[in-house]
Motif scaffolding. Structure first.
Motif, PDB file in Angstrom:
ATOM      1  N   ARG A 110       0.577  -1.652   0.020  1.00  0.00           N
ATOM      2  CA  ARG A 110      -0.237  -0.086   0.007  1.00  0.00           C
ATOM      3  C   ARG A 110       0.259   0.996   0.528  1.00  0.00           C
ATOM      4  O   ARG A 110       0.318   2.445  -0.032  1.00  0.00           O
ATOM      5  N   ARG A 111       1.856   1.524   0.066  1.00  0.00           N
ATOM      6  CA  ARG A 111       2.916   2.316   0.265  1.00  0.00           C
ATOM      7  C   ARG A 111       4.514   1.740  -0.460  1.00  0.00           C
ATOM      8  O   ARG A 111       5.033   1.494   0.303  1.00  0.00           O
ATOM      9  N   PRO A 112       3.825   2.101  -1.823  1.00  0.00           N
ATOM     10  CA  PRO A 112       5.255   1.685  -2.323  1.00  0.00           C
ATOM     11  C   PRO A 112       6.474   2.480  -1.953  1.00  0.00           C
ATOM     12  O   PRO A 112       6.945   3.419  -2.305  1.00  0.00           O
ATOM     13  N   ALA A 113       7.845   1.415  -2.192  1.00  0.00           N
ATOM     14  CA  ALA A 113       8.857   2.485  -1.567  1.00  0.00           C
ATOM     15  C   ALA A 113      10.211   1.302  -3.073  1.00  0.00           C
ATOM     16  O   ALA A 113      11.201   1.364  -2.811  1.00  0.00           O
ATOM     17  N   ARG A 118      -9.088  -8.170  -0.499  1.00  0.00           N
ATOM     18  CA  ARG A 118      -9.520  -6.584   0.273  1.00  0.00           C
ATOM     19  C   ARG A 118      -7.602  -6.293  -0.520  1.00  0.00           C
ATOM     20  O   ARG A 118      -7.439  -5.180  -0.467  1.00  0.00           O
ATOM     21  N   PHE A 119      -7.003  -7.247  -0.789  1.00  0.00           N
ATOM     22  CA  PHE A 119      -5.600  -7.224  -1.958  1.00  0.00           C
ATOM     23  C   PHE A 119      -5.725  -6.690  -3.459  1.00  0.00           C
ATOM     24  O   PHE A 119      -4.626  -6.104  -3.367  1.00  0.00           O
ATOM     25  N   VAL A 120      -6.589  -6.663  -3.643  1.00  0.00           N
ATOM     26  CA  VAL A 120      -6.856  -6.724  -5.337  1.00  0.00           C
ATOM     27  C   VAL A 120      -6.670  -4.795  -5.560  1.00  0.00           C
ATOM     28  O   VAL A 120      -5.641  -4.976  -6.694  1.00  0.00           O
ATOM     29  N   GLU A 121      -7.166  -4.252  -4.598  1.00  0.00           N
ATOM     30  CA  GLU A 121      -6.990  -2.739  -5.450  1.00  0.00           C
ATOM     31  C   GLU A 121      -5.841  -2.322  -4.828  1.00  0.00           C
ATOM     32  O   GLU A 121      -5.015  -1.650  -5.903  1.00  0.00           O
ATOM     33  N   PRO A 122      -5.067  -2.697  -3.508  1.00  0.00           N
ATOM     34  CA  PRO A 122      -3.554  -2.458  -3.795  1.00  0.00           C
ATOM     35  C   PRO A 122      -2.900  -3.125  -4.142  1.00  0.00           C
ATOM     36  O   PRO A 122      -1.331  -2.102  -4.845  1.00  0.00           O
ATOM     37  N   VAL A 123      -2.579  -4.199  -4.524  1.00  0.00           N
ATOM     38  CA  VAL A 123      -2.051  -4.716  -5.563  1.00  0.00           C
ATOM     39  C   VAL A 123      -1.691  -4.121  -6.134  1.00  0.00           C
ATOM     40  O   VAL A 123      -0.391  -4.204  -7.736  1.00  0.00           O
ATOM     41  N   THR A 144      -2.339  -1.453  -7.728  1.00  0.00           N
ATOM     42  CA  THR A 144      -1.809   0.065  -7.705  1.00  0.00           C
ATOM     43  C   THR A 144      -0.550  -0.057  -7.369  1.00  0.00           C
ATOM     44  O   THR A 144       0.033   1.030  -8.412  1.00  0.00           O
ATOM     45  N   PHE A 145      -0.152  -0.838  -6.452  1.00  0.00           N
ATOM     46  CA  PHE A 145       1.511  -1.303  -6.432  1.00  0.00           C
ATOM     47  C   PHE A 145       2.025  -1.774  -8.055  1.00  0.00           C
ATOM     48  O   PHE A 145       3.058  -0.834  -8.205  1.00  0.00           O
ATOM     49  N   LEU A 146       1.457  -2.277  -8.330  1.00  0.00           N
ATOM     50  CA  LEU A 146       2.017  -3.168 -10.094  1.00  0.00           C
ATOM     51  C   LEU A 146       1.805  -1.924 -10.489  1.00  0.00           C
ATOM     52  O   LEU A 146       2.562  -2.062 -11.620  1.00  0.00           O
ATOM     53  N   GLU A 147       0.370  -1.077 -10.886  1.00  0.00           N
ATOM     54  CA  GLU A 147       0.544  -0.354 -12.422  1.00  0.00           C
ATOM     55  C   GLU A 147       1.917   0.846 -11.215  1.00  0.00           C
ATOM     56  O   GLU A 147       1.925   1.944 -12.444  1.00  0.00           O
ATOM     57  N   HIS A 148       2.536   1.003 -10.134  1.00  0.00           N
ATOM     58  CA  HIS A 148       3.190   1.927  -9.979  1.00  0.00           C
ATOM     59  C   HIS A 148       4.759   1.578 -10.321  1.00  0.00           C
ATOM     60  O   HIS A 148       5.787   1.931 -11.151  1.00  0.00           O
ATOM     61  N   ALA A 149       5.184  -0.343  -9.781  1.00  0.00           N
ATOM     62  CA  ALA A 149       6.607  -0.411 -10.002  1.00  0.00           C
ATOM     63  C   ALA A 149       6.601  -1.138 -11.199  1.00  0.00           C
ATOM     64  O   ALA A 149       7.864  -1.377 -11.565  1.00  0.00           O
ATOM     65  N   LEU A 150       5.827  -1.578 -12.004  1.00  0.00           N
ATOM     66  CA  LEU A 150       6.075  -2.069 -13.597  1.00  0.00           C
ATOM     67  C   LEU A 150       6.838  -1.376 -14.852  1.00  0.00           C
ATOM     68  O   LEU A 150       5.826  -0.130 -14.742  1.00  0.00           O
ATOM     69  N   ALA A 151       7.224  -1.573 -15.550  1.00  0.00           N
ATOM     70  CA  ALA A 151       8.257  -0.763 -16.359  1.00  0.00           C
ATOM     71  C   ALA A 151       6.898  -1.110 -17.591  1.00  0.00           C
ATOM     72  O   ALA A 151       6.887  -1.338 -17.757  1.00  0.00           O
ATOM     73  N   PHE A 181      -9.590 -10.813  -8.870  1.00  0.00           N
ATOM     74  CA  PHE A 181      -8.545 -10.688  -8.976  1.00  0.00           C
ATOM     75  C   PHE A 181      -9.014 -10.373 -10.894  1.00  0.00           C
ATOM     76  O   PHE A 181      -8.204  -8.978 -11.239  1.00  0.00           O
ATOM     77  N   LYS A 182      -8.873 -11.370 -11.333  1.00  0.00           N
ATOM     78  CA  LYS A 182      -9.297 -11.697 -13.191  1.00  0.00           C
ATOM     79  C   LYS A 182      -9.662 -10.553 -13.017  1.00  0.00           C
ATOM     80  O   LYS A 182     -10.168  -9.761 -14.252  1.00  0.00           O
ATOM     81  N   ARG A 183     -10.811  -9.902 -12.557  1.00  0.00           N
ATOM     82  CA  ARG A 183     -12.432  -8.687 -12.983  1.00  0.00           C
ATOM     83  C   ARG A 183     -11.676  -7.862 -13.017  1.00  0.00           C
ATOM     84  O   ARG A 183     -11.732  -6.576 -14.251  1.00  0.00           O
ATOM     85  N   ALA A 184     -10.787  -7.658 -12.433  1.00  0.00           N
ATOM     86  CA  ALA A 184     -10.501  -5.926 -11.465  1.00  0.00           C
ATOM     87  C   ALA A 184      -9.227  -6.162 -13.465  1.00  0.00           C
ATOM     88  O   ALA A 184      -8.901  -4.455 -13.920  1.00  0.00           O
ATOM     89  N   LEU A 185      -8.707  -6.984 -12.880  1.00  0.00           N
ATOM     90  CA  LEU A 185      -7.841  -7.150 -13.988  1.00  0.00           C
ATOM     91  C   LEU A 185      -8.589  -6.410 -15.456  1.00  0.00           C
ATOM     92  O   LEU A 185      -7.638  -5.336 -16.971  1.00  0.00           O
ATOM     93  N   LEU A 186      -9.642  -6.717 -16.288  1.00  0.00           N
ATOM     94  CA  LEU A 186     -10.504  -6.121 -17.197  1.00  0.00           C
ATOM     95  C   LEU A 186     -10.971  -4.433 -17.484  1.00  0.00           C
ATOM     96  O   LEU A 186     -10.399  -4.183 -18.303  1.00  0.00           O
TER      97      LEU A 186
END
Length: 212
Positions: free
Chosen positions: A130-133, A152-157, A159-166, A184-189
């Motif tokens: 939830r606090r990417p470093a 409850r992990f889906v949203e923060p994960v 957000t983290f992936l969108e921040h960290a992934l090249a 999680f897969k529905r959120a992907l779409l």
């Protein structure tokens, strides 16, 4: 996938990816759970799931080995490394691995395990997703084994992936097929990601569990 393993309270030894691995741990999950008091739980629960090696991580380890040419020399992040198993496999295969976990005890044992297996130490980092470093867009590959076990992990994960992934990076998530992963897969779409199933593997667990 059937893995030859010796399970002890303070150690797991197994053969996978053409070598033998030793994973030190403080105890097994059942023993630690029985010893916990209500005061040990905060809003994040902090249940000691990290002391076990889950089937999804075994499958993920095999997948990393099959992709060694892709990850060698690349900046990779292990999302929730636990005892450090897949982070160590990545390091062994030549990746530049940053391995994060929310539990300081997990990272302590992960560092011991890299030494026990005579491997280069990944960069072990205590981090809350939830606090990417990590620097934005800094990771070529991100992987995680059995990290989607609560909605409850889906949203923060994400957000983290969108921040960290090249840009043009890749995420590998190994999951046992819980209903949470469907969320999680529905959120992907809905968030505009492209995804596909790259492999299915039936994995025999190293310890007794309710979910096949």
């Amino acid at each position: 996938l059937i893995v030859n393993a010796t399970m002890e309270s303070g150690c797991i030894r197994l053969s996978l990816c053409d070598r033998v691995w030793t994973l030190l741990r403080p105890s097994d999950l059942e023993s630690l759970w029985d010893a916990m008091a209500d005061d040990d739980l905060d809003a994040d629960e902090r249940l000691p799931y990290w002391v076990e090696l889950w089937p999804a991580s075994l499958a993920l380890g095999v997948w990393l080995q099959s992709n060694r040419d892709r990850i060698a020399g690349r900046k990779c992040l292990d999302l929730g490394c636990g005892l450090g198993f897949t982070a160590m496999i990545g390091s062994w295969l030549g990746a530049k691995v940053l391995a994060m976990d929310y539990e300081a005890d997990a990272l302590s044992f992960a560092r011991k395990n890299a030494d026990a297996n005579n491997l280069p130490q990944p960069l072990w980092v205590l981090m809350d997703w939830r606090r990417p470093a990590v620097a934005p867009k800094s990771c070529d590959f991100i992987w995680g084994g059995d990290v989607m076990y609560e909605n409850r992990f889906v949203e923060p994960v994400f957000t983290f992936l969108e921040h960290a992934l090249a840009d043009n990076g890749c995420v590998w998530i190994a999951e046992p097929g819980r209903s949470t992963y469907e969320h999680f897969k529905r959120a992907l779409l809905t968030r505009g990601w492209r995804s596909r199933c790259v492999v299915r593997e039936r994995v025999e667990p190293l310890h007794t569990q309710d979910i096949p």
